[in-house]
Design a protein around this motif. Structure first.
Motif, mmCIF file in Angstrom:
data_model
loop_
_atom_site.group_PDB
_atom_site.id
_atom_site.type_symbol
_atom_site.label_atom_id
_atom_site.label_comp_id
_atom_site.label_asym_id
_atom_site.label_seq_id
_atom_site.Cartn_x
_atom_site.Cartn_y
_atom_site.Cartn_z
ATOM 1 N N GLY A 53 -15.555 51.009 33.917
ATOM 2 C CA GLY A 53 -16.610 49.997 33.859
ATOM 3 C C GLY A 53 -17.278 49.929 32.501
ATOM 4 N N ALA A 54 -17.518 51.084 31.900
ATOM 5 C CA ALA A 54 -18.149 51.124 30.576
ATOM 6 C C ALA A 54 -17.230 50.514 29.520
ATOM 7 C CB ALA A 54 -18.506 52.558 30.210
ATOM 8 N N VAL A 55 -15.935 50.812 29.595
ATOM 9 C CA VAL A 55 -14.983 50.296 28.608
ATOM 10 C C VAL A 55 -14.811 48.785 28.758
ATOM 11 C CG1 VAL A 55 -12.575 50.363 27.843
ATOM 12 C CG2 VAL A 55 -13.775 52.493 28.360
ATOM 13 N N THR A 56 -14.687 48.297 29.989
ATOM 14 C CA THR A 56 -14.494 46.857 30.173
ATOM 15 C C THR A 56 -15.770 46.079 29.839
ATOM 16 O OG1 THR A 56 -14.934 47.022 32.544
ATOM 17 C CG2 THR A 56 -12.632 47.098 31.847
ATOM 18 N N ALA A 57 -16.933 46.696 29.962
ATOM 19 C CA ALA A 57 -18.176 46.022 29.581
ATOM 20 C C ALA A 57 -18.284 45.877 28.070
ATOM 21 C CB ALA A 57 -19.385 46.788 30.112
ATOM 22 N N TYR A 59 -15.947 45.003 25.945
ATOM 23 C CA TYR A 59 -15.201 43.874 25.375
ATOM 24 C C TYR A 59 -15.169 42.617 26.246
ATOM 25 C CZ TYR A 59 -13.866 47.176 21.858
ATOM 26 O OH TYR A 59 -13.913 48.095 20.848
ATOM 27 N N GLN A 60 -15.338 42.708 27.532
ATOM 28 C CA GLN A 60 -15.330 41.568 28.452
ATOM 29 C C GLN A 60 -13.964 40.921 28.652
ATOM 30 O OE1 GLN A 60 -18.353 40.113 30.293
ATOM 31 N NE2 GLN A 60 -18.392 42.320 29.999
ATOM 32 N N THR A 61 -13.129 40.830 27.613
ATOM 33 C CA THR A 61 -11.770 40.311 27.747
ATOM 34 C C THR A 61 -10.809 41.315 27.126
ATOM 35 O OG1 THR A 61 -11.820 39.131 25.634
ATOM 36 C CG2 THR A 61 -12.496 37.881 27.593
ATOM 37 N N SER A 62 -9.525 41.099 27.372
ATOM 38 C CA SER A 62 -8.515 41.935 26.731
ATOM 39 C C SER A 62 -8.722 41.911 25.221
ATOM 40 C CB SER A 62 -7.113 41.400 27.047
ATOM 41 O OG SER A 62 -6.148 41.998 26.203
ATOM 42 N N ILE A 63 -8.446 43.021 24.580
ATOM 43 C CA ILE A 63 -8.577 43.069 23.128
ATOM 44 C C ILE A 63 -7.356 42.486 22.429
ATOM 45 C CG2 ILE A 63 -10.161 45.018 23.132
ATOM 46 C CD1 ILE A 63 -7.551 46.635 22.146
ATOM 47 N N GLY A 64 -6.391 41.988 23.180
ATOM 48 C CA GLY A 64 -5.230 41.344 22.574
ATOM 49 C C GLY A 64 -5.661 40.111 21.795
ATOM 50 N N PRO A 65 -5.124 39.892 20.598
ATOM 51 C CA PRO A 65 -5.511 38.739 19.790
ATOM 52 C C PRO A 65 -5.357 37.425 20.559
ATOM 53 C CG PRO A 65 -4.129 40.212 18.515
ATOM 54 C CD PRO A 65 -4.100 40.712 19.939
ATOM 55 N N GLY A 66 -6.424 36.667 20.628
ATOM 56 C CA GLY A 66 -6.400 35.377 21.296
ATOM 57 C C GLY A 66 -6.428 35.440 22.809
ATOM 58 N N SER A 67 -6.500 36.620 23.383
ATOM 59 C CA SER A 67 -6.462 36.748 24.838
ATOM 60 C C SER A 67 -7.769 36.299 25.474
ATOM 61 C CB SER A 67 -6.185 38.199 25.245
ATOM 62 O OG SER A 67 -6.186 38.308 26.663
ATOM 63 N N THR A 69 -7.861 36.929 28.959
ATOM 64 C CA THR A 69 -7.763 37.664 30.221
ATOM 65 C C THR A 69 -9.008 38.516 30.402
ATOM 66 O OG1 THR A 69 -5.363 37.794 29.982
ATOM 67 C CG2 THR A 69 -6.394 39.329 31.525
ATOM 68 N N PRO A 70 -9.738 38.355 31.519
ATOM 69 C CA PRO A 70 -10.925 39.181 31.739
ATOM 70 C C PRO A 70 -10.573 40.674 31.701
ATOM 71 C CG PRO A 70 -10.820 37.405 33.341
ATOM 72 C CD PRO A 70 -9.510 37.411 32.614
ATOM 73 N N ALA A 71 -11.428 41.458 31.088
ATOM 74 C CA ALA A 71 -11.174 42.895 30.941
ATOM 75 C C ALA A 71 -10.941 43.567 32.294
ATOM 76 C CB ALA A 71 -12.335 43.557 30.209
ATOM 77 N N ARG A 72 -11.604 43.086 33.334
ATOM 78 C CA ARG A 72 -11.444 43.702 34.675
ATOM 79 C C ARG A 72 -10.022 43.511 35.220
ATOM 80 N NH1 ARG A 72 -14.398 39.145 35.289
ATOM 81 N NH2 ARG A 72 -13.519 37.562 36.644
ATOM 82 N N ASN A 73 -9.247 42.570 34.639
ATOM 83 C CA ASN A 73 -7.875 42.312 35.077
ATOM 84 C C ASN A 73 -6.829 42.898 34.130
ATOM 85 O OD1 ASN A 73 -8.994 40.839 37.157
ATOM 86 N ND2 ASN A 73 -8.744 38.886 36.132
ATOM 87 N N THR A 74 -7.224 43.846 33.306
ATOM 88 C CA THR A 74 -6.309 44.433 32.329
ATOM 89 C C THR A 74 -6.046 45.895 32.672
ATOM 90 O OG1 THR A 74 -8.080 45.204 30.875
ATOM 91 C CG2 THR A 74 -7.237 42.976 30.489
ATOM 92 N N LEU A 92 -10.281 54.419 24.774
ATOM 93 C CA LEU A 92 -9.752 53.448 25.736
ATOM 94 C C LEU A 92 -10.177 52.034 25.353
ATOM 95 C CD1 LEU A 92 -10.491 55.266 29.108
ATOM 96 C CD2 LEU A 92 -8.268 55.005 28.008
ATOM 97 N N ALA A 93 -9.313 51.075 25.653
ATOM 98 C CA ALA A 93 -9.624 49.671 25.417
ATOM 99 C C ALA A 93 -8.867 48.830 26.448
ATOM 100 C CB ALA A 93 -9.227 49.263 24.007
ATOM 101 N N PRO A 94 -9.460 47.710 26.905
ATOM 102 C CA PRO A 94 -8.787 46.846 27.871
ATOM 103 C C PRO A 94 -7.698 46.019 27.201
ATOM 104 C CG PRO A 94 -10.926 45.926 27.306
ATOM 105 C CD PRO A 94 -10.807 47.231 26.581
ATOM 106 N N LEU A 95 -6.481 46.130 27.714
ATOM 107 C CA LEU A 95 -5.340 45.479 27.075
ATOM 108 C C LEU A 95 -4.490 44.769 28.122
ATOM 109 C CD1 LEU A 95 -4.252 45.334 24.172
ATOM 110 C CD2 LEU A 95 -2.882 47.349 24.668
ATOM 111 N N ASP A 96 -4.248 43.463 27.925
ATOM 112 C CA ASP A 96 -3.398 42.733 28.864
ATOM 113 C C ASP A 96 -1.937 43.101 28.636
ATOM 114 O OD1 ASP A 96 -2.315 41.079 26.770
ATOM 115 O OD2 ASP A 96 -3.996 39.699 26.993
#
Length: 140
Positions: A53-57, A59-67, A69-74, A92-96
């Motif tokens: 939860g802390a990690v996804t908060a 960035y909010q979205t995937s850290i992929g360039p141009g992504s 995708t909500p971080a909660r779905n990565t 850790l980082a959210p990645l699609d």
């Protein structure tokens, strides 16, 4: 204090030694000034819910360039691969899936600045793209 039992408070080192003989231990390292969790230890690959939860908060979205995708779905990606890199807030980082494949199979790489939390991607040809963490002053 060398240790703490949640709900009971600080305990002396000898009490920790006595308890460790029969205990399952989870090491959590945190910043004493901010209370922010820094490390959850190297003994677990999957991030616990609170850490995820802390990690996804952040960035909010995937850290992929141009992504978008909500971080909660990565998937949470270990920036420095596990088990060399810890399962921690700093690693850790959210990645699609698309960005994860690019990193794993196609030579893309990224780094996170420990101060600004900015992510900088580098392509195989040396081009860079920067991702900023979410600014919560903008509202949820």
């Amino acid at each position: 204090a060398p240790g703490e039992i949640p709900g009971a408070g600080p305990i002396p080192a000898q009490a920790i030694r006595d308890l460790l003989k029969d205990a399952r231990v989870r090491l959590i390292t945190y910043d004493g000034d901010t209370g922010r969790m820094l490390d959850y230890g190297r003994t677990t690959y999957r991030a616990p819910a609170m850490l995820a939860g802390a990690v996804t908060a952040l960035y909010q979205t995937s850290i992929g360039p141009g992504s978008t995708t909500p971080a909660r779905n990565t998937d949470l990606d270990h920036i420095q691969p596990y088990p060399t890199g810890a399962t921690s807030y700093a690693n850790l980082a959210p990645l699609d899936r698309r960005a994860h494949r690019a990193k794993t199979h196609f030579g893309y790489r990224y780094e996170r600045d420990p101060i600004t939390q900015q992510i900088t991607w580098t392509t195989p040809k040396g081009q860079t793209h920067t991702i900023d963490p979410y600014d919560w002053r903008l509202g949820p």
